[in-house]
Scaffold this motif. Structure first.
Motif, short mmCIF file in Angstrom:
data_model
loop_
_atom_site.label_atom_id
_atom_site.label_comp_id
_atom_site.label_asym_id
_atom_site.label_seq_id
_atom_site.Cartn_x
_atom_site.Cartn_y
_atom_site.Cartn_z
N ASP A 41 0.83 -1.21 0.00
CA ASP A 41 0.00 0.00 0.00
C ASP A 41 0.86 1.26 0.00
OD1 ASP A 41 -2.25 -1.54 -0.03
OD2 ASP A 41 -2.60 -1.41 2.15
N PHE A 42 1.95 1.24 0.75
CA PHE A 42 2.84 2.41 0.81
C PHE A 42 3.45 2.67 -0.56
CE2 PHE A 42 6.94 4.45 1.48
CZ PHE A 42 6.62 5.49 2.33
N THR A 43 3.89 1.62 -1.23
CA THR A 43 4.49 1.78 -2.56
C THR A 43 3.48 2.36 -3.54
OG1 THR A 43 5.99 -0.07 -2.14
CG2 THR A 43 5.65 0.57 -4.44
N SER A 44 2.24 1.88 -3.50
CA SER A 44 1.20 2.39 -4.39
C SER A 44 0.93 3.86 -4.13
CB SER A 44 -0.10 1.59 -4.20
OG SER A 44 0.11 0.22 -4.52
N LEU A 45 0.90 4.25 -2.85
CA LEU A 45 0.66 5.64 -2.50
C LEU A 45 1.75 6.54 -3.06
CD1 LEU A 45 -0.71 7.93 -0.91
CD2 LEU A 45 0.63 7.21 1.08
N ILE A 46 3.00 6.15 -2.89
CA ILE A 46 4.12 6.99 -3.36
C ILE A 46 4.13 7.05 -4.89
CG2 ILE A 46 6.62 7.28 -3.34
CD1 ILE A 46 5.20 7.74 -0.64
N HIS A 47 3.85 5.93 -5.53
CA HIS A 47 3.85 5.93 -7.00
C HIS A 47 2.75 6.84 -7.54
CE1 HIS A 47 4.84 4.12 -10.90
NE2 HIS A 47 3.55 4.27 -11.18
N ALA A 48 1.60 6.84 -6.88
CA ALA A 48 0.52 7.71 -7.33
C ALA A 48 0.85 9.18 -7.12
CB ALA A 48 -0.77 7.34 -6.59
N ALA A 49 1.63 9.47 -6.08
CA ALA A 49 1.94 10.86 -5.74
C ALA A 49 3.04 11.44 -6.63
CB ALA A 49 2.35 10.97 -4.28
N CYS A 50 4.04 10.65 -6.97
CA CYS A 50 5.17 11.22 -7.70
C CYS A 50 5.55 10.45 -8.95
CB CYS A 50 6.38 11.35 -6.78
SG CYS A 50 6.90 9.80 -6.02
N GLY A 51 4.79 9.42 -9.31
CA GLY A 51 5.07 8.71 -10.53
C GLY A 51 6.27 7.80 -10.49
N ALA B 129 12.32 3.81 3.79
CA ALA B 129 12.14 4.18 2.39
C ALA B 129 12.57 5.62 2.18
CB ALA B 129 10.68 4.01 1.97
N SER B 130 13.10 5.88 1.01
CA SER B 130 13.36 7.26 0.60
C SER B 130 12.46 7.58 -0.58
CB SER B 130 14.83 7.45 0.22
OG SER B 130 15.17 6.71 -0.93
N VAL B 131 11.92 8.78 -0.57
CA VAL B 131 10.97 9.22 -1.60
C VAL B 131 11.71 10.19 -2.51
CG1 VAL B 131 8.79 10.40 -2.03
CG2 VAL B 131 9.05 8.93 -0.01
N PRO B 132 11.61 10.02 -3.82
CA PRO B 132 12.34 10.90 -4.76
C PRO B 132 12.00 12.37 -4.56
CG PRO B 132 11.45 8.99 -5.90
CD PRO B 132 10.87 8.96 -4.52
N THR B 133 12.80 13.22 -5.19
CA THR B 133 12.68 14.66 -5.03
C THR B 133 11.31 15.16 -5.46
OG1 THR B 133 15.04 14.88 -5.46
CG2 THR B 133 13.71 16.87 -5.64
N LEU B 134 10.68 15.95 -4.58
CA LEU B 134 9.37 16.54 -4.85
C LEU B 134 9.42 18.02 -4.51
CD1 LEU B 134 7.13 13.82 -3.15
CD2 LEU B 134 7.53 14.07 -5.60
N ASP B 135 8.53 18.79 -5.10
CA ASP B 135 8.45 20.19 -4.72
C ASP B 135 7.82 20.31 -3.34
OD1 ASP B 135 5.39 20.81 -5.02
OD2 ASP B 135 5.96 19.70 -6.83
N GLU B 136 7.94 21.49 -2.74
CA GLU B 136 7.53 21.67 -1.35
C GLU B 136 6.05 21.40 -1.14
OE1 GLU B 136 7.79 25.07 2.19
OE2 GLU B 136 8.62 25.46 0.19
#
Length: 857
Positions: free
Chosen positions: A544-554, A687-694
């Motif tokens: 579920d966590f992976t799906s959430l991050i993928h939906a948020a930042c591709g 987990a580390s999440v890729p670079t996102l804007d603020e």
């Protein structure tokens, strides 16, 4: 003997007549260095004293029992038997958790402290309401779930007083602003703003389940604070708790039984060690200022001896021995060193209190305005030692001159062998002083050796550069004359370059260090840092966590398993290689809880530097260690590490050592094991999440906090900002000491200018006789001293870049970032100040009547 001493004292005073300017300059040389030392020492003493004095109120008790789980009945019964009569107990529960502010939609990691109605049992908690009124702690124990929060936290989450916060599914109303609480602000590396609520309400949040990093604290206050240390010892012995047990991330206890006992002073050891290390470094920088002042003393004494050679010949003719002459000049230096030391001690106390006043808002504790008599006495003593020692060599060089030789105009001998011996003795003496100042027999002498190497390098470069500049021919006579003076050995231009260059070296290396770290922590740097680090993701939450991050930042998050284990034994491949008994620090380092992980392949951010990558053999587990970690652990290839993971022993042979680029976005570990050795062990994921804007980052944190309340997400940009602020504070303190160093270099420059007064006076007279104007003389001096400042500053700053490279690239393993504009501004400032100081130091020489100068010649 007393009569002889008094007679020599009178004679020394007589010989000092007419030397008022030189006397004050020598006093200034010592005063600047002593002021720097007293400022640092007094500030450090007051900070450490304040930490000790406020330790009880900072902890909120005399001792704390920390645990990873609530105390069981057996421990509670044992504790009740050990407590002294009249002792008070408070139970607290704390954890780092995400909180959401529905009003603004913001979320952030906070440090949640759940307390009881008797909070605090020591120290003060101050809560203010919407109207500014002081609220009692009872506001946390109403029927409606309530909490209080620091103003910084409310501003961060954009939640007003009376607004709501959501902890998991529980809505909590912010009823007050937390202005004071035991330990509030004492942790410079706090994970987030502090929030207080009742323990009953914390239980309603369902944040205490499996996977949460909860810390349970039992705080105890004794009737007599002196009972805290003995009580801590009795509890450790009764419960078999190691004396040096530590706490890890978010307060996780790292002893075998998950228990730790800390007294109030021990609880503040981290902040005390932080300031102690900083003060040791600043003490060494202040010692550099004092040594530069010593160079100025040598220049002033050399000039004084040169001008008093006729008097020396006279007193030798009437019976004074060379030893008596030496005692006269050294006695003058000691007396003036005493005066300079006292003046510097007073100036240092003023500077220290000014520093306390300026940094009052930034310090985590209250440091009062004060005077440190011991620091002042030590500073005066060091000033006298420096003045006497640096006056020794120029006085010793005239030891072999006879009265007839003086009258014939013979120059003092170089006394090279004696100079080497005195220099070696000076290195020994001041190396011991540096070891005492730094608290290390290694760091202190290395610092002095580095100054010697830096001075030698500057001197060598000055011998090359200055003669070349002296040969430059320009049309303007004043400029040509000023540059020509750079090649006159009697003007000691090399000493000026050394003094200015060392000042620029110390100041400039600090700027390079700060710029490099700030650039490394800049989220917008090339390659980018991860936006978020997420901790304690459970296995059933990974999908579920992976799906959430993928939906948020591709893109998918970079996940790594994390298993907690303990290093139980090291079996060395060569048993005779490691026979030394480990120190207490080594034992603590080896015995702490280790974070283990596994993966199939080597990452792009890693490189095997010794051995080979892991083979996944279920019957023969292997380990790969980060290179520096292995060195600290004292192990190498083919050594076997025995880990205990949830009661299971795993023997893993070290088959590779790795270099790890910790700046990358993938979670990395010091210890990796073969996958088959750990796959079946209880584990969580980071987990580390890729670079996102603020904006996207803020929304994502809010969603994570809502859907995965046990997961802590750390905003990397926010952490980088807080670390940068800490580095800025440290840099400001170092810059204050750097200012003293620059002042010492300037005083040395004035001393060198004054030591050549006779020659400059003759030059001025000849130029005046030949038709030169006063502005010609001034322009010549401006050119000469500006060139000295430019050369010293340029070479010193060049060495600063080299030193900065060693610091940040070799030690911190990050790229160097050179602040060209700051260094250029510093170089221009040094050049301008030298150009102004030179003519001021020589003003009497250029203002003297030409006829008087020619007669004196």
């Amino acid at each position: 003997m007393i009569g002889r001493w008094l007679a020599e004292l009178r004679l020394g005073w007589w010989m000092a007549r007419g030397q008022r300017t030189r006397m004050w300059l020598l006093v200034s040389c010592i005063a600047v260095g002593v002021a720097a030392r007293v400022c640092v020492a007094s500030f450090s003493v007051e900070v450490e004293t304040s930490i000790t004095r406020e330790a009880r109120s900072l902890l909120g008790a005399d001792l704390e029992i920390g645990a990873n789980a609530p105390l069981d009945d057996a421990h509670r019964a044992s504790l009740s038997r050990l407590l002294p009569r009249g002792a008070t107990i408070e139970e607290q529960t704390g954890l780092a958790t995400m909180v959401v502010a529905p009003f603004s939609g913001n979320s952030h990691l906070v440090e949640l402290h759940a307390v009881e109605p008797n909070h605090p049992i020591s120290g003060v908690t101050v809560i203010h309401g919407a109207q500014g009124q002081v609220l009692p702690i009872d506001v946390l124990f109403q029927a409606e779930p309530t909490a209080v929060m620091t103003r910084a936290g409310m501003d961060l989450l954009d939640v007003p007083l009376g607004g709501e916060l959501v902890f998991n599914h529980l809505k909590v109303r912010v009823i007050g602003e937390l202005d004071a609480d035991p330990g509030l602000g004492a942790n410079v590396f706090a994970l987030g703003p502090r929030v207080l609520m009742s323990r009953a309400n914390l239980a309603k949040t369902d944040l205490l389940g499996y996977g949460s990093r909860v810390r349970y604290s039992t705080l105890i206050t004794c009737p007599n604070p002196m009972q805290g240390e003995p009580l801590a010892g009795m509890i450790r012995r009764a419960w078999r708790i190691p004396e040096h047990a530590t706490q890890g991330f978010a307060g996780r206890v790292e002893s075998d039984n998950g228990l730790i006992v800390r007294t109030a002073p021990e609880s503040q050891s981290a902040i005390a060690n932080f300031f102690h290390t900083l003060s040791d470094f600043l003490s060494l920088v202040s010692l550099a200022s004092l040594l530069l002042g010593g160079v100025g003393v040598a220049s002033v004494v050399r000039a004084a001896v040169a001008e008093r050679l006729d008097s020396v010949a006279t007193i030798q003719v009437i019976g004074a021995s060379p030893a008596t002459v030496q005692r006269l000049f050294i006695g003058q230096a000691l007396v003036l060193g005493l005066i300079g030391g006292v003046a510097g001690a007073v100036l240092g106390v003023v500077a220290q209190n000014l520093l306390v006043w300026l940094l009052a808002a930034a310090l985590p504790i209250h440091v009062p305005l004060s005077i440190d008599p011991r620091g002042m006495v030590v500073g005066v003593g060091l000033g006298i030692l420096t003045a006497g020692f640096f006056a020794w060599l120029p006085v010793y060089q005239v030891r072999g001159l006879t009265p007839l030789g003086i009258m014939r105009g013979e120059e003092p001998g170089s006394a090279r062998l004696a100079s080497v011996g005195i220099a070696a003795l000076g290195f020994l003496v001041f190396g011991l002083v540096a070891a005492w100042e730094s608290g290390s027999w290694v760091v202190g002498p290395i610092f002095v050796a580095a100054l010697v190497v830096g001075a030698a390098t500057l001197s060598a470069l000055a011998r090359i550069i200055l003669p070349l500049l002296a040969r430059v021919r320009v049309g303007v006579f004043a400029i040509r004359h000023g540059l020509g003076n750079l090649g006159r050995a009697g003007f000691h231009p090399g000493s000026a370059v050394v003094a200015i260059g060392l000042s620029a070296l110390i100041f400039g290396s600090t700027q390079v260090h700060q710029a490099s770290i700030s650039q490394e922590l800049n989220p917008g740097r090339q390659g980018g840092l991860p936006s978020l680090f997420c901790l304690d993701i459970q296995q059933e939450q990974v999908a579920d966590f992976t799906s959430l991050i993928h939906a948020a930042c591709g893109a998918d998050p970079l996940l790594a398993p994390q298993i907690h284990g303990r290093l139980r034994t090291i079996l060395y491949a060569d048993p005779g290689k490691h026979r030394a008994k480990p120190s207490n620090k080594d034992e603590e380092y080896r015995g702490r809880e280790q974070n283990l992980s596994y993966r199939d392949n080597l990452d792009a951010e890693e490189q095997v530097v010794a051995g080979r990558w892991l083979h996944d053999d279920p019957d023969h587990p292997e380990a790969s260690l980060e290179r520096r970690y292995a060195a600290n652990l004292g192990v190498g290839l083919h050594d076997i590490l025995r880990f205990e993971v949830q009661g299971v022993m795993i023997d893993a042979e070290i088959t590779s050592l790795r270099n790890v680029d910790w700046r990358g976005i993938r979670p990395n570990f010091f210890i990796l094991l073969s996958p088959s050795a750990l796959k079946d062990a209880p584990q969580s994921f980071i987990a580390s999440v890729p670079t996102l804007d603020e904006a996207t980052r803020g929304r994502l944190q809010t969603v994570i906090a809502s859907r995965f309340p046990n997961v802590s997400s750390i905003d990397v940009a926010d952490v980088a900002l807080r670390i940068s602020l800490i580095i800025d504070r440290i840099t400001q303190a170092v810059e204050v000491m750097g200012g003293f160093t620059l002042a010492a270099g300037l005083v040395v420059l004035l001393g060198i200018a004054l030591s050549t007064a006779r020659e400059r006076q003759l030059d001025a007279a000849l130029i005046s006789v030949l038709g030169g104007r006063p502005r010609t003389l001034v322009l010549s001096l401006v050119t000469e001293f500006a060139a000295l400042g430019a050369v010293g500053g340029m070479v010193g700053l060049g060495l600063a870049v080299a030193v900065g490279y060693l610091q940040v690239h070799e030690q911190l393993n990050i790229p160097i970032s050179i602040p060209y504009l700051k260094l250029a501004a510093l170089w221009a400032t040094i050049t301008a100040v030298c150009a102004i100081a030179g003519p001021l130091g020589c003003r009497k020489a250029i203002m003297a009547p030409p006829l008087q100068a020619l007669r004196d010649a």
